[in-house]
Design a protein around this motif. Sequence first.
Motif, mmCIF file in Angstrom:
data_model
loop_
_atom_site.group_PDB
_atom_site.id
_atom_site.type_symbol
_atom_site.label_atom_id
_atom_site.label_comp_id
_atom_site.label_asym_id
_atom_site.label_seq_id
_atom_site.Cartn_x
_atom_site.Cartn_y
_atom_site.Cartn_z
ATOM 1 N N GLY A 136 0.560 -1.082 0.021
ATOM 2 C CA GLY A 136 -0.071 -0.063 -0.021
ATOM 3 C C GLY A 136 0.692 1.296 0.081
ATOM 4 N N ARG A 137 2.026 0.974 0.054
ATOM 5 C CA ARG A 137 3.034 2.542 0.042
ATOM 6 C C ARG A 137 3.718 2.392 -1.189
ATOM 7 N NH1 ARG A 137 5.862 3.160 5.966
ATOM 8 N NH2 ARG A 137 3.884 3.676 6.934
ATOM 9 N N ARG A 138 3.111 2.926 -2.306
ATOM 10 C CA ARG A 138 3.773 3.107 -3.502
ATOM 11 C C ARG A 138 4.190 4.456 -3.717
ATOM 12 N NH1 ARG A 138 0.191 -0.521 -7.685
ATOM 13 N NH2 ARG A 138 0.455 -2.572 -6.579
#
Length: 98
Positions: A95-97
Amino acid sequence: MFRVTIRGTFGELNDADVLTGDDAFAAAFTEAGTFTGDRGLSAFTFRCQVPAGPEDGEREATERAVAALDAYGYPYRILRVAVTDMRDIKIRRKGRRR
């Protein structure tokens, strides 16, 4: 923190060496170390978690893991040692792109 995996073979075990039912036979990295092995209890894998000081390297981690293995008192022969320095492990979070 280091995680050390030692693969080896047991030497001749006598009747006093009761290996079955021992809490040490659960696959996990612990400071006391844990074993997994084949059905005949000839080959084994020993997993040990070793605290890391700022100056400690793979050699010190291996020495401490072998000392933990020696504490069990079983005759053995080391075939291979693998050391992972957990300080070098990077965790990717989903979820951390960017």
